[in-house]
Write a protein that holds these residues in place. Structure first.
Motif, short mmCIF file in Angstrom:
data_model
loop_
_atom_site.label_atom_id
_atom_site.label_comp_id
_atom_site.label_asym_id
_atom_site.label_seq_id
_atom_site.Cartn_x
_atom_site.Cartn_y
_atom_site.Cartn_z
N ALA A 1 0.83 -1.21 0.00
CA ALA A 1 0.00 0.00 0.00
C ALA A 1 0.86 1.25 0.00
O ALA A 1 2.05 1.22 0.33
CB ALA A 1 -0.91 -0.01 1.22
N THR A 2 0.22 2.34 -0.37
CA THR A 2 0.84 3.65 -0.25
C THR A 2 0.23 4.36 0.94
O THR A 2 -0.99 4.35 1.13
CB THR A 2 0.60 4.48 -1.53
N VAL A 3 1.07 4.95 1.76
CA VAL A 3 0.57 5.61 2.97
C VAL A 3 1.24 6.98 3.09
O VAL A 3 2.39 7.15 2.69
CB VAL A 3 0.83 4.74 4.22
N ALA A 4 0.49 7.94 3.60
CA ALA A 4 1.02 9.30 3.74
C ALA A 4 0.79 9.81 5.15
O ALA A 4 -0.28 9.58 5.73
CB ALA A 4 0.35 10.23 2.73
N PHE A 5 1.77 10.49 5.67
CA PHE A 5 1.65 11.13 6.98
C PHE A 5 1.85 12.63 6.82
O PHE A 5 2.68 13.07 6.04
CB PHE A 5 2.76 10.63 7.94
N ASN A 6 1.12 13.37 7.63
CA ASN A 6 1.30 14.81 7.66
C ASN A 6 1.79 15.24 9.02
O ASN A 6 1.57 14.56 10.02
CB ASN A 6 -0.02 15.53 7.37
N CYS A 7 2.41 16.40 9.03
CA CYS A 7 2.90 16.97 10.27
C CYS A 7 2.75 18.47 10.14
O CYS A 7 3.14 19.04 9.11
CB CYS A 7 4.36 16.57 10.45
N THR A 8 2.19 19.12 11.14
CA THR A 8 2.06 20.58 11.08
C THR A 8 2.98 21.22 12.11
O THR A 8 3.27 20.64 13.16
CB THR A 8 0.61 21.02 11.36
N TYR A 9 3.46 22.40 11.79
CA TYR A 9 4.33 23.13 12.71
C TYR A 9 3.80 24.53 12.91
O TYR A 9 3.15 25.09 12.02
CB TYR A 9 5.78 23.13 12.21
N SER A 10 4.06 25.09 14.06
CA SER A 10 3.42 26.35 14.42
C SER A 10 4.24 27.60 14.06
O SER A 10 3.68 28.68 13.85
CB SER A 10 3.08 26.38 15.90
N LEU B 1 7.24 19.74 1.50
CA LEU B 1 7.08 20.84 2.44
C LEU B 1 6.08 21.83 1.86
O LEU B 1 6.20 22.22 0.70
CB LEU B 1 8.43 21.54 2.67
N ASN B 2 5.11 22.22 2.64
CA ASN B 2 4.15 23.24 2.24
C ASN B 2 4.24 24.39 3.23
O ASN B 2 3.69 24.32 4.33
CB ASN B 2 2.73 22.66 2.22
N ARG B 3 4.99 25.40 2.86
CA ARG B 3 5.24 26.51 3.79
C ARG B 3 3.97 27.32 4.04
O ARG B 3 3.75 27.81 5.14
CB ARG B 3 6.34 27.43 3.25
N ALA B 4 3.17 27.48 3.02
CA ALA B 4 1.96 28.31 3.16
C ALA B 4 1.03 27.73 4.23
O ALA B 4 0.45 28.46 5.03
CB ALA B 4 1.23 28.42 1.83
N SER B 5 0.90 26.42 4.22
CA SER B 5 0.02 25.77 5.19
C SER B 5 0.78 25.23 6.39
O SER B 5 0.17 24.64 7.29
CB SER B 5 -0.75 24.63 4.52
N GLN B 6 2.08 25.40 6.38
CA GLN B 6 2.93 24.98 7.51
C GLN B 6 2.77 23.50 7.82
O GLN B 6 2.47 23.12 8.97
CB GLN B 6 2.68 25.86 8.75
N TYR B 7 2.96 22.70 6.79
CA TYR B 7 3.00 21.28 7.08
C TYR B 7 4.02 20.59 6.19
O TYR B 7 4.38 21.07 5.12
CB TYR B 7 1.62 20.62 6.95
N ILE B 8 4.48 19.46 6.67
CA ILE B 8 5.35 18.60 5.87
C ILE B 8 4.69 17.23 5.78
O ILE B 8 3.87 16.87 6.63
CB ILE B 8 6.78 18.49 6.43
N SER B 9 5.01 16.53 4.76
CA SER B 9 4.40 15.22 4.55
C SER B 9 5.45 14.19 4.20
O SER B 9 6.54 14.51 3.74
CB SER B 9 3.34 15.30 3.45
N LEU B 10 5.10 12.95 4.47
CA LEU B 10 5.94 11.82 4.09
C LEU B 10 5.06 10.80 3.41
O LEU B 10 4.03 10.40 3.95
CB LEU B 10 6.59 11.19 5.32
N LEU B 11 5.45 10.42 2.21
CA LEU B 11 4.71 9.42 1.44
C LEU B 11 5.57 8.17 1.32
O LEU B 11 6.74 8.26 0.95
CB LEU B 11 4.39 9.96 0.05
#
Lengths: 113, 110
Positions: B17-26, B64-74
């Motif tokens: 399977a393919t799985v994705a995780f998100n992480c947000t930073y303040s 990395l999505n700076r506008a929404s302040q999150y990073i993801s790992l796929l």
């Protein structure tokens, strides 16, 4: 390269005793090392920043008199948990900084009875 | 609000399977980001750094999505050996300190 060791890997002690944990960078010099604590099912929490030749910088809420840090050389930092109590039981992990990256030791599991 | 937030999971996925995780930073001023992997009762190990343009290492892709302040790992084509906790790490601005997320636990099932 960039190997960090910790000793001991685990320790069990009685309440009230002091425990010393060593962190060594084996193949590089580290002016800065970090000490973390990790409770079960929680993330790593930074306890203090260890600077070679100067006093450690502790994070808010970490008692400096209880968690003594000494960074006597560019390859060795020690953490001494003084008068350990059961609530100090945790996984203690050190890291050594190289550039922006931190290289982690294998951790020390402390159990205080 | 925590400085770094992750969904703790667990994510249970079948092999392949393919799985994705998100992480947000303040802190919008944060500059450096990493994904670490931690196996049970072991130390964290660097999986990959996260660059502004996104980066890929085999089956792993970080964004990395700076506008929404999150990073993801796929993770594509999940293997049983991918089972671990994945820690999002943000370098505290102006310091060399790492701020760890709580981690996302992944279980890949046969």
């Amino acid at each position: 390269g960039a190997v960090v060791s910790q000793h001991p890997s685990w320790v069990i002690c009685k309440s009230g005793t002091s425990v010393k944990i060593e962190c060594r960078s084996l193949d590089f010099q580290a002016t800065t090392m970090f000490w973390y604590r990790q409770f079960p099912k929680q993330s790593l929490m930074l306890m203090a920043t260890s600077n070679e030749g100067s006093k450690a910088t502790y994070e808010q809420g970490v008692e400096k008199d209880k968690f003594l840090i000494n960074h006597a050389s560019l390859t060795l930092s020690t953490l001494t948990v003084t008068s350990a109590h059961p609530e100090d039981s945790s996984f203690y992990i050190c890291s050594a900084q190289q550039g922006y990256e931190q290289f982690f030791g294998p951790g020390t599991r402390l159990t205080v009875l | 609000r925590k400085e770094v937030e992750q969904d703790p999971g667990p994510f249970n996925v079948p092999e392949g399977a393919t799985v994705a995780f998100n992480c947000t930073y303040s802190n919008s001023a944060s500059q450096s980001f990493f994904w670490y992997r931690q196996d049970c009762r072991k130390e964290p190990k660097l999986l990959m750094s996260v660059y502004s343009s996104g980066n890929e290492d085999g089956r792993f892709t970080a964004q990395l999505n700076r506008a929404s302040q999150y990073i993801s790992l796929l993770i594509r084509d999940s293997k049983l050996s991918d089972s671990a906790t994945y820690l999002c790490v943000v370098l505290k601005t102006g310091t060399y300190k790492y701020i760890f997320g709580t981690g996302t636990r992944l279980k890949v099932l046969a």
